[in-house]
Scaffold this motif. Structure first.
Motif, mmCIF file in Angstrom:
data_model
loop_
_atom_site.group_PDB
_atom_site.id
_atom_site.type_symbol
_atom_site.label_atom_id
_atom_site.label_comp_id
_atom_site.label_asym_id
_atom_site.label_seq_id
_atom_site.Cartn_x
_atom_site.Cartn_y
_atom_site.Cartn_z
ATOM 1 N N GLU A 9 0.933 -1.115 -0.038
ATOM 2 C CA GLU A 9 -0.067 -0.073 0.064
ATOM 3 C C GLU A 9 1.102 1.216 -0.166
ATOM 4 O O GLU A 9 1.971 1.140 0.441
ATOM 5 N N TYR A 10 0.354 2.371 -0.510
ATOM 6 C CA TYR A 10 1.045 3.663 -0.576
ATOM 7 C C TYR A 10 0.096 4.704 -0.933
ATOM 8 O O TYR A 10 -1.024 4.546 -1.686
ATOM 9 N N GLU A 11 0.201 6.055 -0.203
ATOM 10 C CA GLU A 11 -0.642 7.123 -0.274
ATOM 11 C C GLU A 11 0.167 8.118 -0.910
ATOM 12 O O GLU A 11 1.370 8.317 -0.443
ATOM 13 N N PHE A 12 -0.454 8.956 -1.782
ATOM 14 C CA PHE A 12 0.423 9.840 -2.508
ATOM 15 C C PHE A 12 -0.737 10.856 -2.901
ATOM 16 O O PHE A 12 -1.872 10.631 -3.149
ATOM 17 N N ASP A 13 -0.123 11.962 -3.382
ATOM 18 C CA ASP A 13 -1.113 13.404 -3.747
ATOM 19 C C ASP A 13 -0.537 13.552 -5.119
ATOM 20 O O ASP A 13 0.517 13.561 -5.637
ATOM 21 N N LEU A 14 -1.768 14.243 -6.091
ATOM 22 C CA LEU A 14 -1.358 14.556 -7.261
ATOM 23 C C LEU A 14 -2.115 15.912 -7.301
ATOM 24 O O LEU A 14 -3.262 16.307 -6.667
ATOM 25 N N PRO A 15 -1.468 16.823 -8.085
ATOM 26 C CA PRO A 15 -1.799 18.228 -8.079
ATOM 27 C C PRO A 15 -2.966 18.559 -8.974
ATOM 28 O O PRO A 15 -3.058 19.842 -9.366
ATOM 29 N N VAL A 16 -4.071 17.933 -9.235
ATOM 30 C CA VAL A 16 -5.141 17.901 -9.976
ATOM 31 C C VAL A 16 -6.387 17.448 -9.422
ATOM 32 O O VAL A 16 -6.419 16.541 -8.508
ATOM 33 N N PRO A 17 -7.304 17.765 -9.986
ATOM 34 C CA PRO A 17 -8.778 17.331 -9.403
ATOM 35 C C PRO A 17 -8.934 15.719 -9.324
ATOM 36 O O PRO A 17 -8.230 15.171 -10.480
ATOM 37 N N PRO A 18 -9.834 15.090 -8.756
ATOM 38 C CA PRO A 18 -9.787 13.743 -8.594
ATOM 39 C C PRO A 18 -10.213 12.985 -9.999
ATOM 40 O O PRO A 18 -9.619 11.974 -10.404
ATOM 41 N N LYS A 19 -10.978 13.790 -10.967
ATOM 42 C CA LYS A 19 -11.502 13.038 -12.106
ATOM 43 C C LYS A 19 -10.185 13.181 -13.216
ATOM 44 O O LYS A 19 -9.998 12.291 -13.905
ATOM 45 N N GLU A 20 -9.363 14.137 -12.915
ATOM 46 C CA GLU A 20 -8.092 14.283 -13.723
ATOM 47 C C GLU A 20 -7.065 13.238 -13.464
ATOM 48 O O GLU A 20 -6.585 12.700 -14.173
ATOM 49 N N TRP A 24 -5.519 9.713 -15.453
ATOM 50 C CA TRP A 24 -4.305 9.326 -15.520
ATOM 51 C C TRP A 24 -4.076 7.756 -14.980
ATOM 52 O O TRP A 24 -3.475 6.820 -15.876
ATOM 53 N N LEU A 25 -4.561 7.617 -13.642
ATOM 54 C CA LEU A 25 -4.234 6.163 -13.141
ATOM 55 C C LEU A 25 -5.047 5.153 -13.610
ATOM 56 O O LEU A 25 -4.663 3.949 -13.603
ATOM 57 N N SER A 26 -6.318 5.410 -14.059
ATOM 58 C CA SER A 26 -7.196 4.356 -14.331
ATOM 59 C C SER A 26 -7.330 4.003 -15.789
ATOM 60 O O SER A 26 -8.403 3.141 -16.231
ATOM 61 N N ASP A 27 -6.635 4.598 -16.657
ATOM 62 C CA ASP A 27 -6.855 4.286 -18.061
ATOM 63 C C ASP A 27 -5.448 3.336 -18.508
ATOM 64 O O ASP A 27 -4.227 4.217 -18.716
ATOM 65 N N TRP A 34 3.645 7.018 -17.695
ATOM 66 C CA TRP A 34 3.678 7.383 -16.053
ATOM 67 C C TRP A 34 4.417 6.049 -15.310
ATOM 68 O O TRP A 34 5.166 6.383 -14.382
ATOM 69 N N GLN A 35 4.258 4.842 -15.749
ATOM 70 C CA GLN A 35 4.882 3.826 -14.970
ATOM 71 C C GLN A 35 6.198 3.345 -15.665
ATOM 72 O O GLN A 35 6.050 2.831 -16.895
ATOM 73 N N SER A 36 7.269 3.573 -14.971
ATOM 74 C CA SER A 36 8.576 3.284 -15.676
ATOM 75 C C SER A 36 8.680 1.873 -15.945
ATOM 76 O O SER A 36 9.287 1.261 -16.809
ATOM 77 N N GLY A 37 8.115 1.036 -15.402
ATOM 78 C CA GLY A 37 8.138 -0.773 -15.371
ATOM 79 C C GLY A 37 7.249 -1.073 -16.564
ATOM 80 O O GLY A 37 7.418 -2.372 -16.966
ATOM 81 N N CYS A 38 6.283 -0.148 -16.915
ATOM 82 C CA CYS A 38 5.186 -0.584 -17.856
ATOM 83 C C CYS A 38 5.838 -0.468 -19.378
ATOM 84 O O CYS A 38 6.355 0.621 -19.692
ATOM 85 N N VAL A 39 6.199 -1.637 -20.168
ATOM 86 C CA VAL A 39 6.568 -1.587 -21.571
ATOM 87 C C VAL A 39 5.649 -1.329 -22.557
ATOM 88 O O VAL A 39 5.773 -0.610 -23.301
ATOM 89 N N SER A 139 4.704 7.743 -9.228
ATOM 90 C CA SER A 139 3.718 8.700 -8.835
ATOM 91 C C SER A 139 4.270 10.108 -8.509
ATOM 92 O O SER A 139 3.789 11.174 -8.630
ATOM 93 N N GLY A 140 5.562 10.053 -8.157
ATOM 94 C CA GLY A 140 6.269 11.180 -7.781
ATOM 95 C C GLY A 140 6.766 11.756 -9.061
ATOM 96 O O GLY A 140 6.387 13.219 -9.340
ATOM 97 N N ARG A 141 6.961 11.206 -10.081
ATOM 98 C CA ARG A 141 7.329 11.702 -11.494
ATOM 99 C C ARG A 141 5.936 12.387 -12.138
ATOM 100 O O ARG A 141 6.065 13.250 -12.642
ATOM 101 N N LEU A 142 5.188 11.426 -11.921
ATOM 102 C CA LEU A 142 3.672 11.914 -12.405
ATOM 103 C C LEU A 142 3.092 13.152 -11.916
ATOM 104 O O LEU A 142 2.812 14.268 -12.605
#
Length: 155
Positions: A9-20, A24-27, A34-39, A139-142
């Motif tokens: 588990e991990y918690e992080f913040d993104l500087p955009v509203p939840p729908k934005e 990013w994260l759910s598509d 944004w995921q460095s391990g994703c080819v 998530s930090g890079r994103l």
């Protein structure tokens, strides 16, 4: 979850509203951005939504891994969940989104993994640290990328 499973588990913040943040994260199509391990990712039955199936390939810990995954929950700005239906090991991931008073987003990431023997003798505690470390970096890079996009450009 059985005793062979582990939860990261991990918690992080993104500087955009939840729908934005959700966009990013759910598509899965955006995961390589944004995921460095994703080819690679490939949507198999249309756009991201509940019931969407996709294929995703990761390069991690010296291994290349391809999974077929179903999106099992898809509530824009609130929650998304995905579950492996085929791959070298099973996992279920969840992103829960919370709007902060300033309009930015808190994200709670949960990853339940059933690695079996895939990672050999690697202790589960080390695997958990590797997973959390990767999400922390990505998530930090994103967050940095989104913050740059939000800043007005000076002329």
């Amino acid at each position: 979850m059985n005793t062979a499973s582990l939860r990261a588990e991990y918690e992080f913040d993104l500087p955009v509203p939840p729908k934005e943040a959700f966009a990013w994260l759910s598509d899965p199509a955006r995961d390589p951005e944004w995921q460095s391990g994703c080819v690679d990712t490939k949507l198999l039955n249309g756009a991201a939504r509940e019931g969407c199936r996709y294929e995703i390939t990761f390069a991690m810990i010296g291994k290349r891994m391809t999974f077929t995954v179903d999106i099992t929950e898809y509530e824009p700005g609130r929650r998304s969940r995905f579950h492996v239906v085929d791959g070298p090991f099973g996992y279920t991931g969840t992103y829960d989104y919370t709007e902060h008073p300033d309009g930015t987003t808190g994200v709670h990431w949960t990853f339940d993994v059933e690695p079996g023997d895939y990672f050999g003798i690697m202790p589960k505690s080390l695997l958990r640290k590797v997973l959390v470390s990767q999400v922390k970096k990505d998530s930090g890079r994103l967050a940095d990328r989104l913050a740059q996009a939000e800043r007005p450009r000076s002329s």
